[in-house]
Design a protein around this motif. Structure first.
Motif, PDB file in Angstrom:
ATOM      1  N   GLY A  94      47.108  32.903  32.260  1.00  0.00           N
ATOM      2  CA  GLY A  94      48.372  32.411  31.421  1.00  0.00           C
ATOM      3  C   GLY A  94      48.862  31.191  32.305  1.00  0.00           C
ATOM      4  O   GLY A  94      49.546  30.413  31.728  1.00  0.00           O
ATOM      5  N   GLY A  95      48.667  30.974  33.622  1.00  0.00           N
ATOM      6  CA  GLY A  95      49.335  29.964  34.430  1.00  0.00           C
ATOM      7  C   GLY A  95      48.307  28.985  34.676  1.00  0.00           C
ATOM      8  O   GLY A  95      48.616  28.255  35.593  1.00  0.00           O
ATOM      9  N   GLY A  96      47.149  29.102  34.112  1.00  0.00           N
ATOM     10  CA  GLY A  96      46.126  28.092  34.295  1.00  0.00           C
ATOM     11  C   GLY A  96      45.499  28.194  35.669  1.00  0.00           C
ATOM     12  O   GLY A  96      45.006  26.967  35.978  1.00  0.00           O
ATOM     13  N   ALA A  97      45.100  29.127  36.133  1.00  0.00           N
ATOM     14  CA  ALA A  97      44.634  29.093  37.417  1.00  0.00           C
ATOM     15  C   ALA A  97      43.010  28.650  37.094  1.00  0.00           C
ATOM     16  O   ALA A  97      42.461  28.500  35.852  1.00  0.00           O
ATOM     17  CB  ALA A  97      44.261  30.438  37.946  1.00  0.00           C
ATOM     18  N   PRO A  98      42.515  28.255  38.127  1.00  0.00           N
ATOM     19  CA  PRO A  98      41.027  27.769  38.177  1.00  0.00           C
ATOM     20  C   PRO A  98      40.012  28.759  37.481  1.00  0.00           C
ATOM     21  O   PRO A  98      40.319  29.750  37.829  1.00  0.00           O
ATOM     22  CB  PRO A  98      40.517  27.337  39.621  1.00  0.00           C
ATOM     23  N   GLU A  99      38.917  28.164  36.463  1.00  0.00           N
ATOM     24  CA  GLU A  99      38.259  29.028  35.766  1.00  0.00           C
ATOM     25  C   GLU A  99      37.448  29.892  36.691  1.00  0.00           C
ATOM     26  O   GLU A  99      37.006  31.139  36.395  1.00  0.00           O
ATOM     27  CB  GLU A  99      37.401  28.434  34.871  1.00  0.00           C
ATOM     28  N   ALA A 100      37.060  29.358  37.896  1.00  0.00           N
ATOM     29  CA  ALA A 100      36.014  29.898  38.935  1.00  0.00           C
ATOM     30  C   ALA A 100      36.651  31.026  39.439  1.00  0.00           C
ATOM     31  O   ALA A 100      35.990  31.952  39.714  1.00  0.00           O
ATOM     32  CB  ALA A 100      35.670  29.120  39.763  1.00  0.00           C
ATOM     33  N   GLU A 101      38.052  30.932  39.585  1.00  0.00           N
ATOM     34  CA  GLU A 101      38.781  32.120  40.389  1.00  0.00           C
ATOM     35  C   GLU A 101      38.760  33.142  39.407  1.00  0.00           C
ATOM     36  O   GLU A 101      38.869  34.439  39.819  1.00  0.00           O
ATOM     37  CB  GLU A 101      39.992  31.523  41.105  1.00  0.00           C
ATOM     38  N   ILE A 102      39.215  32.907  38.195  1.00  0.00           N
ATOM     39  CA  ILE A 102      39.327  33.910  37.047  1.00  0.00           C
ATOM     40  C   ILE A 102      37.984  34.788  36.832  1.00  0.00           C
ATOM     41  O   ILE A 102      38.000  35.944  36.942  1.00  0.00           O
ATOM     42  CB  ILE A 102      40.038  33.196  35.850  1.00  0.00           C
ATOM     43  N   GLU A 103      36.889  33.875  37.087  1.00  0.00           N
ATOM     44  CA  GLU A 103      35.565  34.528  36.646  1.00  0.00           C
ATOM     45  C   GLU A 103      35.213  35.368  37.888  1.00  0.00           C
ATOM     46  O   GLU A 103      34.574  36.437  37.665  1.00  0.00           O
ATOM     47  CB  GLU A 103      34.426  33.606  36.582  1.00  0.00           C
ATOM     48  N   GLN A 104      35.285  34.871  39.006  1.00  0.00           N
ATOM     49  CA  GLN A 104      35.273  35.654  40.172  1.00  0.00           C
ATOM     50  C   GLN A 104      36.011  37.051  40.334  1.00  0.00           C
ATOM     51  O   GLN A 104      35.454  38.144  40.507  1.00  0.00           O
ATOM     52  CB  GLN A 104      35.389  34.800  41.744  1.00  0.00           C
ATOM     53  N   ALA A 105      37.254  36.957  39.927  1.00  0.00           N
ATOM     54  CA  ALA A 105      38.082  38.134  39.752  1.00  0.00           C
ATOM     55  C   ALA A 105      37.781  39.142  38.835  1.00  0.00           C
ATOM     56  O   ALA A 105      37.772  40.319  39.048  1.00  0.00           O
ATOM     57  CB  ALA A 105      39.587  37.657  39.618  1.00  0.00           C
ATOM     58  N   LYS A 106      37.228  38.696  37.720  1.00  0.00           N
ATOM     59  CA  LYS A 106      36.763  39.690  36.790  1.00  0.00           C
ATOM     60  C   LYS A 106      35.361  40.220  37.032  1.00  0.00           C
ATOM     61  O   LYS A 106      35.305  41.425  36.871  1.00  0.00           O
ATOM     62  CB  LYS A 106      36.497  38.932  35.236  1.00  0.00           C
ATOM     63  N   THR A 107      34.676  39.450  37.642  1.00  0.00           N
ATOM     64  CA  THR A 107      33.250  39.781  38.237  1.00  0.00           C
ATOM     65  C   THR A 107      33.618  41.167  39.236  1.00  0.00           C
ATOM     66  O   THR A 107      33.217  42.169  39.109  1.00  0.00           O
ATOM     67  CB  THR A 107      32.344  38.842  38.896  1.00  0.00           C
ATOM     68  N   VAL A 108      34.520  40.918  40.164  1.00  0.00           N
ATOM     69  CA  VAL A 108      34.817  41.934  41.333  1.00  0.00           C
ATOM     70  C   VAL A 108      35.485  43.154  40.609  1.00  0.00           C
ATOM     71  O   VAL A 108      35.530  44.327  40.812  1.00  0.00           O
ATOM     72  CB  VAL A 108      35.790  41.286  42.306  1.00  0.00           C
ATOM     73  N   LEU A 109      36.211  42.904  39.643  1.00  0.00           N
ATOM     74  CA  LEU A 109      37.147  43.782  38.707  1.00  0.00           C
ATOM     75  C   LEU A 109      36.178  44.915  37.911  1.00  0.00           C
ATOM     76  O   LEU A 109      36.253  45.909  38.041  1.00  0.00           O
ATOM     77  CB  LEU A 109      38.068  43.479  37.750  1.00  0.00           C
ATOM     78  N   ALA A 110      35.131  44.109  37.300  1.00  0.00           N
ATOM     79  CA  ALA A 110      34.004  45.109  36.703  1.00  0.00           C
ATOM     80  C   ALA A 110      33.382  45.896  37.796  1.00  0.00           C
ATOM     81  O   ALA A 110      33.047  46.914  37.603  1.00  0.00           O
ATOM     82  CB  ALA A 110      33.046  43.940  35.823  1.00  0.00           C
ATOM     83  N   GLN A 111      32.938  45.401  38.882  1.00  0.00           N
ATOM     84  CA  GLN A 111      32.474  45.938  39.800  1.00  0.00           C
ATOM     85  C   GLN A 111      33.133  47.076  40.409  1.00  0.00           C
ATOM     86  O   GLN A 111      32.575  48.189  40.666  1.00  0.00           O
ATOM     87  CB  GLN A 111      32.063  44.965  41.185  1.00  0.00           C
ATOM     88  N   ALA A 112      34.358  47.161  40.454  1.00  0.00           N
ATOM     89  CA  ALA A 112      35.485  48.216  40.939  1.00  0.00           C
ATOM     90  C   ALA A 112      35.384  49.264  39.963  1.00  0.00           C
ATOM     91  O   ALA A 112      35.604  50.310  40.232  1.00  0.00           O
ATOM     92  CB  ALA A 112      36.716  47.510  41.045  1.00  0.00           C
ATOM     93  N   LYS A 113      35.485  48.822  38.680  1.00  0.00           N
ATOM     94  CA  LYS A 113      35.423  49.880  37.555  1.00  0.00           C
ATOM     95  C   LYS A 113      34.367  50.757  37.462  1.00  0.00           C
ATOM     96  O   LYS A 113      34.266  51.558  36.927  1.00  0.00           O
ATOM     97  CB  LYS A 113      36.078  49.207  36.191  1.00  0.00           C
ATOM     98  N   ALA A 114      33.174  50.000  37.750  1.00  0.00           N
ATOM     99  CA  ALA A 114      31.953  50.531  37.572  1.00  0.00           C
ATOM    100  C   ALA A 114      31.798  51.661  38.595  1.00  0.00           C
ATOM    101  O   ALA A 114      30.693  52.755  38.675  1.00  0.00           O
ATOM    102  CB  ALA A 114      30.408  49.503  37.773  1.00  0.00           C
ATOM    103  N   GLU A 115      32.326  51.626  39.747  1.00  0.00           N
ATOM    104  CA  GLU A 115      32.222  52.516  40.812  1.00  0.00           C
ATOM    105  C   GLU A 115      33.107  53.910  40.804  1.00  0.00           C
ATOM    106  O   GLU A 115      33.952  53.844  39.986  1.00  0.00           O
ATOM    107  CB  GLU A 115      32.154  51.851  42.052  1.00  0.00           C
TER     108      GLU A 115
END
Length: 115
Positions: A94-115
């Motif tokens: 919502g706040g316009g964070a860099p797309e790379a940061e958001i993608e990295q965060a989503k990747t780590v989030l998916a990894q955390a939820k998979a474990e």
């Protein structure tokens, strides 16, 4: 160099906690293997020269129990960090964070939820 954003900090926190959990799991496997070796040694009567195998077995069993006790609080900390990361992703999108940061965060989030 600018300070890292809250999104980057939250992402790093979850990643660090996941690595910590992997490290503890590896340590537990190693400790359990040592316990098994010592148990076999004590059962077979192959005492070491100093005769402290039973003491060492008890010490290793205690270490295993202490390592197992780490997992519940660690899982709680991971869950809290995941919640914070989800909040930061929502704020970042919502706040316009860099797309790379958001993608990295989503990747780590998916990894955390998979474990």
């Amino acid at each position: 160099m600018p300070a890292p954003s809250q999104l980057v900090i939250a992402t790093s926190s979850v990643l660090r906690l996941l690595k910590e959990e992997v490290s503890y799991r590896k340590e537990l496997v190693d400790q359990e293997a040592k316990v098994k070796v010592l148990e076999e040694k004590v059962k077979s009567g192959q005492a070491s020269e100093d005769g402290n195998d039973e003491f060492m077995l008890k010490q290793q069993q205690t270490a295993v129990e202490q390592t197992k006790a780490v997992f519940q609080p660690l899982r709680t900390r991971i869950a809290d960090a995941v919640n914070k990361l989800e909040e930061q992703i929502a704020l970042g999108e919502g706040g316009g964070a860099p797309e790379a940061e958001i993608e990295q965060a989503k990747t780590v989030l998916a990894q955390a939820k998979a474990e």
